[in-house]
Design a protein around this motif. Structure first.
Motif, PDB file in Angstrom:
ATOM      1  N   SER A  68       0.816  -1.220   0.000  1.00 50.92           N
ATOM      2  CA  SER A  68       0.000   0.000   0.000  1.00 50.92           C
ATOM      3  C   SER A  68       0.843   1.262   0.000  1.00 50.92           C
ATOM      4  N   GLN A  69       2.137   1.101   0.065  1.00 51.34           N
ATOM      5  CA  GLN A  69       3.087   2.208   0.030  1.00 51.34           C
ATOM      6  C   GLN A  69       2.812   3.218   1.139  1.00 51.34           C
ATOM      7  N   TYR A  70       2.740   2.707   2.357  1.00 54.30           N
ATOM      8  CA  TYR A  70       2.646   3.638   3.463  1.00 54.30           C
ATOM      9  C   TYR A  70       3.495   3.149   4.639  1.00 54.30           C
ATOM     10  N   ILE A  71       3.854   4.140   5.445  1.00 50.66           N
ATOM     11  CA  ILE A  71       4.683   3.929   6.624  1.00 50.66           C
ATOM     12  C   ILE A  71       3.952   4.536   7.804  1.00 50.66           C
ATOM     13  N   SER A  72       4.071   3.899   8.939  1.00 40.81           N
ATOM     14  CA  SER A  72       3.401   4.446  10.117  1.00 40.81           C
ATOM     15  C   SER A  72       4.382   4.562  11.279  1.00 40.81           C
ATOM     16  N   LEU A  73       4.045   5.451  12.195  1.00 37.14           N
ATOM     17  CA  LEU A  73       4.798   5.613  13.438  1.00 37.14           C
ATOM     18  C   LEU A  73       3.791   5.671  14.574  1.00 37.14           C
ATOM     19  N   LEU A  74       3.967   4.811  15.550  1.00 36.24           N
ATOM     20  CA  LEU A  74       3.090   4.769  16.715  1.00 36.24           C
ATOM     21  C   LEU A  74       3.901   5.184  17.932  1.00 36.24           C
ATOM     22  N   ILE A  75       3.363   6.113  18.697  1.00 45.84           N
ATOM     23  CA  ILE A  75       4.010   6.533  19.934  1.00 45.84           C
ATOM     24  C   ILE A  75       3.077   6.202  21.089  1.00 45.84           C
ATOM     25  N   ARG A  76       3.559   5.386  21.997  1.00 41.51           N
ATOM     26  CA  ARG A  76       2.757   5.018  23.164  1.00 41.51           C
ATOM     27  C   ARG A  76       3.173   5.868  24.359  1.00 41.51           C
ATOM     28  N   ASP A  77       2.236   6.045  25.290  1.00 41.45           N
ATOM     29  CA  ASP A  77       2.521   6.743  26.545  1.00 41.45           C
ATOM     30  C   ASP A  77       3.253   8.069  26.259  1.00 41.45           C
ATOM     31  N   SER A  78       2.610   8.915  25.495  1.00 40.13           N
ATOM     32  CA  SER A  78       3.236  10.172  25.052  1.00 40.13           C
ATOM     33  C   SER A  78       3.754  11.006  26.221  1.00 40.13           C
ATOM     34  N   LYS A  79       4.920  11.583  26.018  1.00 37.70           N
ATOM     35  CA  LYS A  79       5.531  12.489  26.993  1.00 37.70           C
ATOM     36  C   LYS A  79       5.518  13.920  26.435  1.00 37.70           C
ATOM     37  N   LEU A  80       5.599  14.876  27.344  1.00 37.85           N
ATOM     38  CA  LEU A  80       5.685  16.270  26.906  1.00 37.85           C
ATOM     39  C   LEU A  80       6.862  16.470  25.952  1.00 37.85           C
ATOM     40  N   SER A  81       7.936  15.753  26.211  1.00 35.13           N
ATOM     41  CA  SER A  81       9.160  15.897  25.413  1.00 35.13           C
ATOM     42  C   SER A  81       9.027  15.291  24.008  1.00 35.13           C
ATOM     43  N   ASP A  82       7.925  14.590  23.748  1.00 38.70           N
ATOM     44  CA  ASP A  82       7.703  14.066  22.400  1.00 38.70           C
ATOM     45  C   ASP A  82       7.182  15.150  21.451  1.00 38.70           C
ATOM     46  N   SER A  83       6.816  16.293  21.993  1.00 33.77           N
ATOM     47  CA  SER A  83       6.312  17.396  21.160  1.00 33.77           C
ATOM     48  C   SER A  83       7.397  17.803  20.172  1.00 33.77           C
ATOM     49  N   ALA A  84       7.066  17.694  18.884  1.00 32.66           N
ATOM     50  CA  ALA A  84       8.051  17.942  17.824  1.00 32.66           C
ATOM     51  C   ALA A  84       7.329  17.745  16.495  1.00 32.66           C
ATOM     52  N   THR A  85       8.066  17.926  15.416  1.00 32.69           N
ATOM     53  CA  THR A  85       7.572  17.574  14.085  1.00 32.69           C
ATOM     54  C   THR A  85       8.260  16.294  13.645  1.00 32.69           C
ATOM     55  N   TYR A  86       7.471  15.351  13.146  1.00 32.39           N
ATOM     56  CA  TYR A  86       7.990  14.051  12.737  1.00 32.39           C
ATOM     57  C   TYR A  86       7.975  13.975  11.217  1.00 32.39           C
ATOM     58  N   LEU A  87       9.153  13.746  10.663  1.00 26.29           N
ATOM     59  CA  LEU A  87       9.330  13.741   9.213  1.00 26.29           C
ATOM     60  C   LEU A  87       9.453  12.310   8.710  1.00 26.29           C
ATOM     61  N   CYS A  88       8.637  11.980   7.744  1.00 32.51           N
ATOM     62  CA  CYS A  88       8.716  10.691   7.067  1.00 32.51           C
ATOM     63  C   CYS A  88       9.718  10.844   5.918  1.00 32.51           C
ATOM     64  N   VAL A  89      10.640   9.909   5.795  1.00 32.81           N
ATOM     65  CA  VAL A  89      11.715  10.050   4.822  1.00 32.81           C
ATOM     66  C   VAL A  89      11.869   8.754   4.036  1.00 32.81           C
ATOM     67  N   VAL A  90      11.992   8.898   2.735  1.00 36.29           N
ATOM     68  CA  VAL A  90      12.042   7.738   1.844  1.00 36.29           C
ATOM     69  C   VAL A  90      13.263   7.874   0.946  1.00 36.29           C
ATOM     70  N   ASN A  91      13.936   6.770   0.734  1.00 29.97           N
ATOM     71  CA  ASN A  91      15.114   6.765  -0.134  1.00 29.97           C
ATOM     72  C   ASN A  91      14.873   5.916  -1.367  1.00 29.97           C
ATOM     73  N   ALA A  92      15.169   6.488  -2.521  1.00 25.01           N
ATOM     74  CA  ALA A  92      15.179   5.727  -3.772  1.00 25.01           C
ATOM     75  C   ALA A  92      16.373   6.224  -4.556  1.00 25.01           C
ATOM     76  N   GLY A  93      17.356   5.366  -4.752  1.00 27.89           N
ATOM     77  CA  GLY A  93      18.560   5.827  -5.427  1.00 27.89           C
ATOM     78  C   GLY A  93      19.461   6.585  -4.472  1.00 27.89           C
ATOM     79  N   ASN A  94      19.997   7.677  -4.918  1.00 30.63           N
ATOM     80  CA  ASN A  94      20.992   8.404  -4.137  1.00 30.63           C
ATOM     81  C   ASN A  94      20.434   9.424  -3.171  1.00 30.63           C
ATOM     82  N   MET A  95      19.152   9.689  -3.237  1.00 26.10           N
ATOM     83  CA  MET A  95      18.648  10.824  -2.478  1.00 26.10           C
ATOM     84  C   MET A  95      17.552  10.411  -1.510  1.00 26.10           C
ATOM     85  N   LEU A  96      17.470  11.167  -0.439  1.00 23.88           N
ATOM     86  CA  LEU A  96      16.343  11.045   0.477  1.00 23.88           C
ATOM     87  C   LEU A  96      15.274  12.052   0.079  1.00 23.88           C
TER      88      LEU A  96
END
Lengths: 108, 113
Positions: A68-96
Motif C-alpha cells: 500500500s506504500q505507506y509507513i506508520s509511526l506509533l508513539i505510546r505513553d506520550s511524553k511532553l518531550s515528544d512534542s516535535a515535528t515528525y518527518l517521514c523520509v524515503v530513499n530511492a537511489g541516491n537521495m532522500l
C-alpha cells in the motif's frame, strides 16, 4: 502529487496517550524508510529506520506496508518531550525525499 | 559524535548580492547535501556531492551553485540573491548515499531584502 505525503497536523494529545502518524509515498522503487524528528528551530535528527518486518524502539513502533506504500509511526505513553515535528523520509537511489512533517503537541 | 557546522545561524543580505553558505563536517563522510526548508513545503534538496569536486543537482538547483574542494567542506553559493531565496538552509552529511542516516547542521536562516 507529492512523493512523500503526511498529514501536517497538529496532533494535540494529552500526556500518556497513544498517537499514530501515517505517511504515503509514491515511488514503488523506494528502498529505505526512516522517521526523523525535528524540534522547533532545530535540525532534523534520525528517530528510527523502518524495516519491512516492523520495528520497535521503546515507546516507538514503526511499520512499513510496501503493497500500500505507506509507513506508520506509533508513539505510546506520550511524553511532553515528544512534542516535535515528525518527518517521514524515503530513499530511492541516491537521495532522500522528505515529507512535509507531522506536528505533534503533547499537553499536560 | 558527528558534527556538522554551518558558518552562520542568521544572515541578512540584499537582492543581487552574492551569498556564500559554508558547511563543514568532521566525520570523513563521502556525501554532503544542501536543502532548503520552507513552511508547507518541507525539506527540498538543492544539490548534493558524493565526492570531492563532484556534484549532482537535486530537485531545485536553479539560482544556486555549489563547491566541494575538500572532503569536509561543502559550500552553497547564491550568485545573485533574490527575495524568493529567503529560507532556512540545512546542510547534511552521510557515510552512505543510499539509505544512510544523514546528519544535519543547525541551519542558516537567510533573509534576502
Amino acid at each position: 502529487r507529492k512523493e512523500v505525503e503526511q498529514d501536517p497536523g497538529p496532533f494535540n494529545v494529552p500526556e500518556g496517550a497513544t498517537v499514530a502518524f501515517n505517511c504515503t509515498y509514491s515511488n514503488s522503487a523506494s528502498q529505505s524508510f526512516f522517521w526523523y524528528r525535528q524540534d522547533c528551530r532545530k535540525e532534523p535528527k534520525l528517530l528510527m529506520s523502518v524495516y519491512s518486518s516492523g520495528n520497535e524502539d521503546g515507546r516507538f513502533t514503526a511499520q512499513l506496508n510496501r503493497a500500500s506504500q505507506y509507513i506508520s509511526l506509533l508513539i505510546r505513553d506520550s511524553k511532553l518531550s515528544d512534542s516535535a515535528t515528525y518527518l517521514c523520509v524515503v530513499n530511492a537511489g541516491n537521495m532522500l525525499t522528505f515529507g512535509g512533517g507531522t506536528r505533534l503537541m503533547v499537553k499536560p | 559524535d558527528v558534527k556538522v557546522t554551518q558558518s552562520s545561524r542568521y544572515l541578512v543580505k540584499r537582492t543581487g548580492e552574492k551569498v556564500f553558505l559554508e558547511c563543514v563536517q568532521d566525520m570523513d563522510h563521502e556525501n554532503m547535501f544542501w536543502y532548503r526548508q520552507d513552511p508547507g513545503l518541507g525539506l527540498r534538496l538543492i544539490y548534493f556531492s558524493y565526492d570531492v569536486k563532484m556534484k549532482e543537482k537535486g530537485d531545485i538547483p536553479e539560482g544556486y551553485s555549489v563547491s566541494r574542494e575538500k572532503k569536509e567542506r561543502f559550500s552553497l553559493i547564491l550568485e545573485s540573491a533574490s527575495t524568493n531565496q529567503t529560507s532556512m538552509y540545512l546542510c547534511a552529511s552521510s557515510l552512505w548515499a543510499q539509505g544512510g542516516e544523514q546528519f544535519f547542521g543547525p541551519g542558516t536562516r537567510l533573509t534576502v531584502l
